[in-house]
Design an enzyme around this catalytic site. Structure first.
Site: not given
Ligand code: ADP
Ligand code: MG
Length: 584
Positions: A217, A395-397, A478, A548, A550
């Site tokens: 990815h 994360h944005g999209i 999570g 971070d 998220g």
């Molecule tokens: P992905 O990681 O699947 O690409 P996103 O980019 O949309 O999904 O989201 C990333 C965010 O998800 C991270 O910045 C973090 O805040 C959150 N995150 C990742 N793993 C966990 C977890 N186990 N518990 C809580 N939040 C998590």
């Molecule tokens: Mg991501």
């Protein structure tokens, strides 16, 4: 570049429909993915694979006799939602139980895990084996943290052959675990891939360079190299994998050179020839190897090498016949078409009588979701960039896809109780967003909805229950701890500040404002942490000094919600009720 589509948002669904049309002798479409269109013997273990789209032939191309029974297919590079996995597994189940197998990514683990709970609760015995073959993603002593790449194929193939041979769920699971334990892969990339509708690739590799260990990815690699010769590349890949070999490795190996999307077959074969010789020199016998596209990454320029160290029983199942759209081996007798009536599912939801208070609160929830959508859309680019520093840049999209779907679902449900509306919103969020944050936000919104339900009246206590339910859902699913550098580092301060204010008698709007302020500053403070969970973990060092993603999006959203509620109250009105007041 990805060019062929009508609406980029429909790319994965439209491509899957076309794939099914072109392969109708193998697969049928079900809600959430595809299932074999041929008869599955009663009592056979159902092997349900899956993951994000954009990796063809993983995963739908591997469905057929001798391999997978079905595939749950998510959006581009995003996990299928729990509901999709659940429905696909229901359609695949032939009475012998279900083995879920997929690459080890946080989003997939969350969604497949939720589906497994639900299937087991319904009496469909379900197990999980995640694939962890990518040696670039974690050291050998943390093998369970590694990601899954082209080693998906060896694990699926052997599990599928074992299921085909009539082995029971325990035996199929054991063989899948063993295959995964003995499979290692390492990839390289020469250039990025472009998501449908995006004008720029997800990442670039500078011209003349090669990135070692870059993920499927676009997760950043572990080191950059000047573009090597074929012989040097073969040497690099073989030596790294042999250094990482399993303890009880024998000398018979399956070797697979996998193209990631735009490396020509001639080049893959050229490299395979070099690798084959090196393996021979190392005293290994190469057994029924593979060379071609098996797990791709849209139009990424890159490739990977996978080695599976065989033993007698693994060799027997690796060599067994299989017949799928993208992977064929040996001869299998043709299968009769499956009885379509058995390819069904879907729950009918019961009818509710919403109370006036619950319907009104539902309307307010839709207005809040509109605000959440706006703030996410405004910050989409920034959140994507933040996630690209050490994660995969989605994360944005992902947040945008999730919140737009959630808003639409909620708006459509206006008139229902707040519980129903938020449940619909959460399901839609989880379904459309994919990714870790999508699963967590979706489940959290559903939990908040369940806390609010369909009551005759609402008090501040209900707001506290919704906040607590929201936060608990995320920590339970999570399993991140404070300090892991995830959204949890903003969520817990949010909940604690809310409860502190609220318990001290503050009205809900004040408590929400204090909580949002706590979340925003806690989100900013995550910059000094190293990620210990999620996709950013392998690139922990790059993430230092940046907050971070998220946690940042959570802070932005809570701040907007608080502003919205203040504006609703016109600043001067009596605040929302404290402790035991009743909301209009
Ligand atoms: P992905 O990681 O699947 O690409 P996103 O980019 O949309 O999904 O989201 C990333 C965010 O998800 C991270 O910045 C973090 O805040 C959150 N995150 C990742 N793993 C966990 C977890 N186990 N518990 C809580 N939040 C998590
Ligand atoms: Mg991501």
């Amino acid at each position: 570049m990805t060019r062929i589509f009508d609406n980029p948002a429909d790319f994965a669904d439209d491509a899957l429909d076309g794939f099914v049309a072109a392969n109708r002798g193998y697969v049928a479409r079900v809600d959430g993915g595809v299932v074999r269109s041929t008869e599955v013997p009663t009592g056979q273990v159902a092997l349900v694979v899956g993951g994000g789209s954009g990796h063809y032939p993983a995963f739908a191309g591997l469905v057929g006799p001798g391999l997978a029974t079905a595939s749950a297919c998510g959006n581009m590079f995003a996990s299928p939602a729990a509901g999709q996995v659940y429905r696909v597994a229901k359609a695949a189940n032939a009475g012998g139980g279900v083995l879920l197998s997929y690459g080890n990514y946080a989003g997939d683990v969350l969604h497949f895990g939720q589906a497994q709970l639900r299937l087991n609760a319904e009496g469909i015995e379900t197990r999980t084996v995640t694939v962890t073959d990518d040696i670039a993603s974690a050291p050998l002593d943390q093998i369970e943290k590694r990601r899954g790449i082209a080693g998906d194929l060896t694990v699926f193939k052997i599990a599928g052959a074992a299921a085909e041979a009539g082995l029971d769920l325990d035996a199929v699971e054991r063989l899948a675990i063993k295959t995964n334990y003995r499979t290692r892969s390492l990839g390289v990339a020469f250039d990025g891939c472009t998501l449908p509708g995006a004008s720029d690739p997800l990442f670039h590799v500078p011209a003349g360079q090669m990135s070692l260990g870059l993920g499927i990815h676009g997760e950043p690699g572990i080191s950059e190299h000047k573009m090597p010769t074929a012989s040097e590349l073969a040497e690099l890949l073989v030596s790294k994998l042999l250094n990482d070999k399993p303890d009880d490795a024998g000398n018979r190996v399956v070797a697979i050179v996998n193209g990631l999307g735009t490396v020509k077959y001639d080049e893959l074969f050229l490299l395979f020839g070099k690798i084959d010789k090196l393996l021979g020199k190392a005293g290994l016998t190469v057994v029924e190897p593979g060379c071609g596209e098996l797990v791709t990454s849209l139009d990424m320029s890159g490739l990977s090498l996978t080695l599976l160290w065989l033993d007698e029983e693994l060799e027997q199942y690796w060599a067994a016949p299989a017949d799928t759209p993208a992977f064929r081996k040996g001869n299998l007798a043709p299968r009769p078409p499956r009885n379509q009536a058995s390819v069904t599912a879907v729950d009918e939801s019961d009818v509710e009588q919403p109370t006036e208070a619950a319907a009104e609160l539902g309307r307010q929830a839709v207005a809040v979701l509109a605000q959440v959508r706006d703030v996410v859309v405004e910050h989409e680019g920034e959140l994507g960039k933040l996630d690209a520093i050490a994660g995969d840049g989605d994360h944005g999209i992902g947040m945008r896809r999730g919140v737009e779907a959630a808003f639409t679902a909620a708006e459509t449900a206006i008139g229902a109780s707040v519980g129903r509306i938020l449940t619909a919103a959460g399901e839609a969020w989880s379904e459309r967003a994919g990714g870790t944050s999508g699963a967590l936000w979706g489940s959290a919104i559903i939990a908040a909805g369940q806390a609010l339900g369909n009551k005759a009246g609402y008090s501040g206590e209900d707001a506290a229950a919704a906040v607590t339910g929201f936060v608990d859902a995320i920590t339970e699913l999570g399993k991140a701890e404070p300090g892991d550098k995830t959204m949890v580092d903003a969520l817990l301060p949010y909940r604690d500040a809310f409860l502190t204010e609220f318990d001290a008698g503050a009205p809900v709007d004040r408590a929400l404002a204090a909580a949002a302020a706590a979340a925003e500053s806690a989100a900013a403070e995550t910059a000094r942490l190293r990620p210990l969970k999620g996709r950013a973990r392998p690139l922990a060092e790059k993430s230092l000094g940046h907050p971070d993603p998220g946690a940042v999006s959570f802070g932005l959203i809570t701040a907007r919600i608080s502003q919205h509620i203040d504006a609703q109250l016109g600043g001067s009105q009596p605040a929302l009720p404290a402790g035991n007041g009743v909301q209009a």
